[in-house]
Design a protein around this motif. Sequence first.
Motif, PDB file in Angstrom:
ATOM      1  N   LYS A 204       0.844  -1.193   0.000  1.00 32.59           N
ATOM      2  CA  LYS A 204       0.000   0.000   0.000  1.00 32.59           C
ATOM      3  C   LYS A 204       0.881   1.246   0.000  1.00 32.59           C
ATOM      4  CE  LYS A 204      -3.530  -2.434   2.708  1.00 32.59           C
ATOM      5  NZ  LYS A 204      -4.367  -2.425   3.929  1.00 32.59           N
TER       6      LYS A 204
ATOM      7  N   THR B 125      -2.761  -7.264  -9.392  1.00 35.84           N
ATOM      8  CA  THR B 125      -4.029  -6.653  -8.999  1.00 35.84           C
ATOM      9  C   THR B 125      -3.746  -5.326  -8.320  1.00 35.84           C
ATOM     10  OG1 THR B 125      -4.978  -8.864  -8.647  1.00 35.84           O
ATOM     11  CG2 THR B 125      -6.179  -6.978  -7.728  1.00 35.84           C
TER      12      THR B 125
ATOM     13  N   THR C 289      -5.551  -1.768  -6.854  1.00 32.87           N
ATOM     14  CA  THR C 289      -6.779  -1.088  -6.448  1.00 32.87           C
ATOM     15  C   THR C 289      -6.448   0.379  -6.195  1.00 32.87           C
ATOM     16  OG1 THR C 289      -7.577  -3.131  -5.411  1.00 32.87           O
ATOM     17  CG2 THR C 289      -8.695  -1.082  -4.828  1.00 32.87           C
TER      18      THR C 289
ATOM     19  N   ASP D   1      -7.857   4.257  -5.448  1.00 33.30           N
ATOM     20  CA  ASP D   1      -9.024   4.989  -4.959  1.00 33.30           C
ATOM     21  C   ASP D   1      -9.293   6.205  -5.837  1.00 33.30           C
ATOM     22  OD1 ASP D   1      -7.074   6.818  -4.309  1.00 33.30           O
ATOM     23  OD2 ASP D   1      -7.690   7.069  -2.219  1.00 33.30           O
TER      24      ASP D   1
ATOM     25  N   GLY E 110     -10.459   2.085  -9.162  1.00 40.13           N
ATOM     26  CA  GLY E 110     -11.001   0.844  -8.631  1.00 40.13           C
ATOM     27  C   GLY E 110     -10.021  -0.295  -8.815  1.00 40.13           C
ATOM     28  N   GLU E 111     -10.541  -1.494  -8.957  1.00 34.72           N
ATOM     29  CA  GLU E 111      -9.677  -2.676  -9.091  1.00 34.72           C
ATOM     30  C   GLU E 111      -9.331  -2.927 -10.546  1.00 34.72           C
ATOM     31  OE1 GLU E 111     -10.455  -7.316  -8.615  1.00 34.72           O
ATOM     32  OE2 GLU E 111     -10.266  -6.352  -6.645  1.00 34.72           O
ATOM     33  N   GLN E 112      -8.040  -3.104 -10.802  1.00 37.22           N
ATOM     34  CA  GLN E 112      -7.530  -3.418 -12.141  1.00 37.22           C
ATOM     35  C   GLN E 112      -6.683  -4.682 -12.028  1.00 37.22           C
ATOM     36  OE1 GLN E 112      -7.856  -1.605 -15.220  1.00 37.22           O
ATOM     37  NE2 GLN E 112      -6.864  -3.365 -16.129  1.00 37.22           N
ATOM     38  N   ARG E 113      -7.104  -5.737 -12.715  1.00 38.80           N
ATOM     39  CA  ARG E 113      -6.380  -7.005 -12.651  1.00 38.80           C
ATOM     40  C   ARG E 113      -5.845  -7.348 -14.031  1.00 38.80           C
ATOM     41  NH1 ARG E 113      -8.769 -12.083  -9.482  1.00 38.80           N
ATOM     42  NH2 ARG E 113      -8.261 -10.583  -7.831  1.00 38.80           N
TER      43      ARG E 113
ATOM     44  N   GLU F 250      -3.308   0.102  -3.677  1.00 33.82           N
ATOM     45  CA  GLU F 250      -2.999  -1.197  -3.080  1.00 33.82           C
ATOM     46  C   GLU F 250      -2.610  -2.142  -4.207  1.00 33.82           C
ATOM     47  OE1 GLU F 250      -6.004  -2.737  -0.561  1.00 33.82           O
ATOM     48  OE2 GLU F 250      -6.227  -0.900   0.619  1.00 33.82           O
TER      49      GLU F 250
END
Length: 219
Positions: free
Chosen positions: A25, A55, A57, A59, A88-91, A124
């Motif tokens: 983080k 992955t 994440t 904000d 948001g979440e990026q994988r 993160e």
Amino acid sequence: MAVTQSILRTVCSFLVLLACAEALKFDIEAKSQGDRSRERCIRNFVAKDTLVVVTATVDGYKGDGMKVDMHIKDAVGNEYGKPKDVVGEQRMAFTSHADSSFDVCFINQFTGTRGVSNPNRHIELDIDIGADAKDWSAVQATEKLKPVETELRRIEEMVQEIVAEMDYLRSREQKLRDTNESTNNRVKWFAFGTMGMLVALGAWQVIYLRAYFRSKHLI
């Protein structure tokens, strides 16, 4: 037997610690367009043909005056993805093309001229490599395995990766040792050749000076 059990317990404890590791983080400050001085990169090493799942994440929201771009690349020039304006979440999943380190880089840039009260984005990042990157729930459902069997399969693959990594390190150490021995051998023969040339030059100077003085009837 006791030694083998101790080694197995150590390996299992190490694998449990790896499984319990938390994501990285950090905050990244926004900069003006084109300013890459605050690009943040996280580096990891991966063997060839290894599955990697990244992955991230991030904000914030689109339109808040900032834009976070990602860039995944390795040290030999292979590109694995450049998603733009991540929120948001990026994988991202990829298979490595070489035994090399790879970088996951982030850069936060302003998108407009209006001021931003808090010019930072919180990120993160979680990087799964090899056995950790597999979807073991899907493997369990496909092969109809029990939870214990699935966990044993996962631990088995992680142990195989550790063994492969040790073999790779051993081969690199052997190559470095061979290079070192070859360099030492070349330096040794270069020193012998230099000394031989110096001795030959000294002998030639003595012979030349003796002939010169005799021609001048000085000796």
